[in-house]
Scaffold this motif. Structure first.
Motif, PDB file in Angstrom:
ATOM      1  N   ARG A  45      -4.944  15.833 -28.838  1.00  0.00           N
ATOM      2  CA  ARG A  45      -6.053  15.190 -28.125  1.00  0.00           C
ATOM      3  C   ARG A  45      -7.250  15.232 -29.071  1.00  0.00           C
ATOM      4  NH1 ARG A  45      -6.505  17.662 -22.393  1.00  0.00           N
ATOM      5  NH2 ARG A  45      -4.782  16.299 -21.859  1.00  0.00           N
ATOM      6  N   PHE A  46      -7.876  14.077 -29.290  1.00  0.00           N
ATOM      7  CA  PHE A  46      -8.968  14.005 -30.255  1.00  0.00           C
ATOM      8  C   PHE A  46      -9.910  12.860 -29.893  1.00  0.00           C
ATOM      9  CE2 PHE A  46      -5.520  11.338 -31.567  1.00  0.00           C
ATOM     10  CZ  PHE A  46      -6.114  10.183 -32.040  1.00  0.00           C
TER      11      PHE A  46
ATOM     12  N   ASP B  51      -9.037  36.058 -41.175  1.00  0.00           N
ATOM     13  CA  ASP B  51     -10.261  35.998 -40.377  1.00  0.00           C
ATOM     14  C   ASP B  51     -10.961  37.345 -40.473  1.00  0.00           C
ATOM     15  OD1 ASP B  51     -12.229  35.994 -38.376  1.00  0.00           O
ATOM     16  OD2 ASP B  51     -11.015  34.753 -37.039  1.00  0.00           O
ATOM     17  N   GLU B  52     -12.089  37.383 -41.181  1.00  0.00           N
ATOM     18  CA  GLU B  52     -12.814  38.639 -41.366  1.00  0.00           C
ATOM     19  C   GLU B  52     -13.360  39.188 -40.051  1.00  0.00           C
ATOM     20  OE1 GLU B  52     -15.741  38.283 -44.434  1.00  0.00           O
ATOM     21  OE2 GLU B  52     -14.270  37.573 -45.902  1.00  0.00           O
ATOM     22  N   GLY B  53     -13.641  38.299 -39.099  1.00  0.00           N
ATOM     23  CA  GLY B  53     -14.181  38.724 -37.808  1.00  0.00           C
ATOM     24  C   GLY B  53     -13.226  39.610 -37.023  1.00  0.00           C
ATOM     25  N   ILE B  54     -11.948  39.347 -37.152  1.00  0.00           N
ATOM     26  CA  ILE B  54     -10.952  40.176 -36.444  1.00  0.00           C
ATOM     27  C   ILE B  54     -10.130  41.016 -37.412  1.00  0.00           C
ATOM     28  CG2 ILE B  54     -10.780  38.614 -34.474  1.00  0.00           C
ATOM     29  CD1 ILE B  54      -8.151  37.568 -35.692  1.00  0.00           C
ATOM     30  N   ASP B  55     -10.424  40.886 -38.722  1.00  0.00           N
ATOM     31  CA  ASP B  55      -9.750  41.652 -39.773  1.00  0.00           C
ATOM     32  C   ASP B  55      -8.233  41.472 -39.710  1.00  0.00           C
ATOM     33  OD1 ASP B  55      -9.822  43.291 -42.038  1.00  0.00           O
ATOM     34  OD2 ASP B  55      -9.407  45.087 -40.851  1.00  0.00           O
ATOM     35  N   ASP B  56      -7.813  40.224 -39.559  1.00  0.00           N
ATOM     36  CA  ASP B  56      -6.386  39.920 -39.478  1.00  0.00           C
ATOM     37  C   ASP B  56      -6.164  38.450 -39.834  1.00  0.00           C
ATOM     38  OD1 ASP B  56      -3.693  40.310 -39.087  1.00  0.00           O
ATOM     39  OD2 ASP B  56      -3.824  40.614 -36.925  1.00  0.00           O
ATOM     40  N   TYR B  57      -4.923  38.112 -40.047  1.00  0.00           N
ATOM     41  CA  TYR B  57      -4.565  36.725 -40.337  1.00  0.00           C
ATOM     42  C   TYR B  57      -4.435  35.930 -39.040  1.00  0.00           C
ATOM     43  CZ  TYR B  57      -3.776  37.847 -45.192  1.00  0.00           C
ATOM     44  OH  TYR B  57      -3.968  38.227 -46.496  1.00  0.00           O
ATOM     45  N   VAL B  58      -4.793  34.647 -39.113  1.00  0.00           N
ATOM     46  CA  VAL B  58      -4.670  33.759 -37.960  1.00  0.00           C
ATOM     47  C   VAL B  58      -3.822  32.547 -38.349  1.00  0.00           C
ATOM     48  CG1 VAL B  58      -6.852  34.434 -36.882  1.00  0.00           C
ATOM     49  CG2 VAL B  58      -6.832  32.574 -38.533  1.00  0.00           C
ATOM     50  N   GLY B  59      -3.218  31.937 -37.343  1.00  0.00           N
ATOM     51  CA  GLY B  59      -2.347  30.794 -37.580  1.00  0.00           C
ATOM     52  C   GLY B  59      -3.109  29.493 -37.695  1.00  0.00           C
ATOM     53  N   LYS B  60      -2.458  28.510 -38.345  1.00  0.00           N
ATOM     54  CA  LYS B  60      -3.079  27.204 -38.533  1.00  0.00           C
ATOM     55  C   LYS B  60      -1.982  26.154 -38.675  1.00  0.00           C
ATOM     56  CE  LYS B  60      -6.311  24.802 -41.468  1.00  0.00           C
ATOM     57  NZ  LYS B  60      -7.292  24.842 -42.497  1.00  0.00           N
ATOM     58  N   TRP B  61      -2.208  24.984 -38.069  1.00  0.00           N
ATOM     59  CA  TRP B  61      -1.317  23.846 -38.227  1.00  0.00           C
ATOM     60  C   TRP B  61      -1.583  23.200 -39.576  1.00  0.00           C
ATOM     61  CZ3 TRP B  61       2.570  22.996 -34.886  1.00  0.00           C
ATOM     62  CH2 TRP B  61       2.491  23.628 -33.635  1.00  0.00           C
ATOM     63  N   SER B  62      -0.552  22.640 -40.195  1.00  0.00           N
ATOM     64  CA  SER B  62      -0.685  22.051 -41.532  1.00  0.00           C
ATOM     65  C   SER B  62      -1.450  20.733 -41.543  1.00  0.00           C
ATOM     66  CB  SER B  62       0.700  21.800 -42.144  1.00  0.00           C
ATOM     67  OG  SER B  62       1.387  23.008 -42.297  1.00  0.00           O
ATOM     68  N   GLU B  63      -1.197  19.855 -40.573  1.00  0.00           N
ATOM     69  CA  GLU B  63      -1.772  18.510 -40.572  1.00  0.00           C
ATOM     70  C   GLU B  63      -2.880  18.297 -39.547  1.00  0.00           C
ATOM     71  OE1 GLU B  63      -0.879  16.319 -42.907  1.00  0.00           O
ATOM     72  OE2 GLU B  63       0.521  17.813 -43.694  1.00  0.00           O
ATOM     73  N   CYS B  64      -2.803  18.973 -38.418  1.00  0.00           N
ATOM     74  CA  CYS B  64      -3.776  18.790 -37.329  1.00  0.00           C
ATOM     75  C   CYS B  64      -4.669  20.023 -37.204  1.00  0.00           C
ATOM     76  CB  CYS B  64      -3.048  18.570 -36.003  1.00  0.00           C
ATOM     77  SG  CYS B  64      -1.975  17.122 -36.004  1.00  0.00           S
ATOM     78  N   ASP B  65      -5.849  19.827 -36.637  1.00  0.00           N
ATOM     79  CA  ASP B  65      -6.721  20.962 -36.352  1.00  0.00           C
ATOM     80  C   ASP B  65      -6.185  21.722 -35.151  1.00  0.00           C
ATOM     81  OD1 ASP B  65      -8.450  20.210 -38.390  1.00  0.00           O
ATOM     82  OD2 ASP B  65      -9.739  19.056 -37.045  1.00  0.00           O
ATOM     83  N   ASN B  66      -6.331  23.038 -35.158  1.00  0.00           N
ATOM     84  CA  ASN B  66      -5.848  23.855 -34.044  1.00  0.00           C
ATOM     85  C   ASN B  66      -6.400  23.396 -32.700  1.00  0.00           C
ATOM     86  OD1 ASN B  66      -4.400  25.406 -35.832  1.00  0.00           O
ATOM     87  ND2 ASN B  66      -5.397  27.327 -35.329  1.00  0.00           N
ATOM     88  N   ASP B  67      -7.677  22.959 -32.675  1.00  0.00           N
ATOM     89  CA  ASP B  67      -8.282  22.564 -31.395  1.00  0.00           C
ATOM     90  C   ASP B  67      -7.826  21.184 -30.922  1.00  0.00           C
ATOM     91  OD1 ASP B  67      -9.704  21.158 -33.310  1.00  0.00           O
ATOM     92  OD2 ASP B  67     -11.669  21.673 -32.518  1.00  0.00           O
ATOM     93  N   GLU B  68      -7.069  20.448 -31.740  1.00  0.00           N
ATOM     94  CA  GLU B  68      -6.518  19.159 -31.322  1.00  0.00           C
ATOM     95  C   GLU B  68      -5.176  19.318 -30.602  1.00  0.00           C
ATOM     96  OE1 GLU B  68      -8.115  16.004 -34.649  1.00  0.00           O
ATOM     97  OE2 GLU B  68      -6.225  17.031 -35.037  1.00  0.00           O
ATOM     98  N   ILE B  69      -4.416  20.350 -30.938  1.00  0.00           N
ATOM     99  CA  ILE B  69      -3.066  20.546 -30.395  1.00  0.00           C
ATOM    100  C   ILE B  69      -3.152  21.037 -28.956  1.00  0.00           C
ATOM    101  CG2 ILE B  69      -0.874  21.775 -30.668  1.00  0.00           C
ATOM    102  CD1 ILE B  69      -1.372  20.096 -33.096  1.00  0.00           C
TER     103      ILE B  69
END
Length: 86
Positions: free
Chosen positions: A30-31, A54-72
């Protein structure tokens, strides 16, 4: 008709196979287009559950390769789709 097991993102995220291989996913996105209109579409993408630190949570976070996370909005593994009948 076969019911597909769509998962809601970010409530559920794809996992790597054997800890390293990403599986192809079909995703609902959705975009906003260039005219500010809300659009929905279906495409494919891969998800890396440890893509960025992510330094804010001191851990790695996931990410989609082609789309933004907030679009999925939803996803399904591509190999879960039924094959055409012969």
């Amino acid at each position: 008709m076969t019911k597909l097991n769509w998962r809601k993102f970010p409530d559920e995220a794809p996992e790597k196979i054997d800890g390293f291989c990403q599986k192809l996913c079909i995703v609902r996105i959705r975009f906003l287009n260039n005219y500010g209109e809300l659009c929905e579409s279906t495409t494919y993408d891969w998800y890396d559950e440890h893509a960025e630190f992510d330094e804010g949570i001191d851990d790695y976070v996931g990410k989609w390769s082609e789309c933004d996370n907030d679009e999925i909005t939803h996803w399904i593994y591509a190999d879960e789709l039924p094959l055409p009948e012969e």
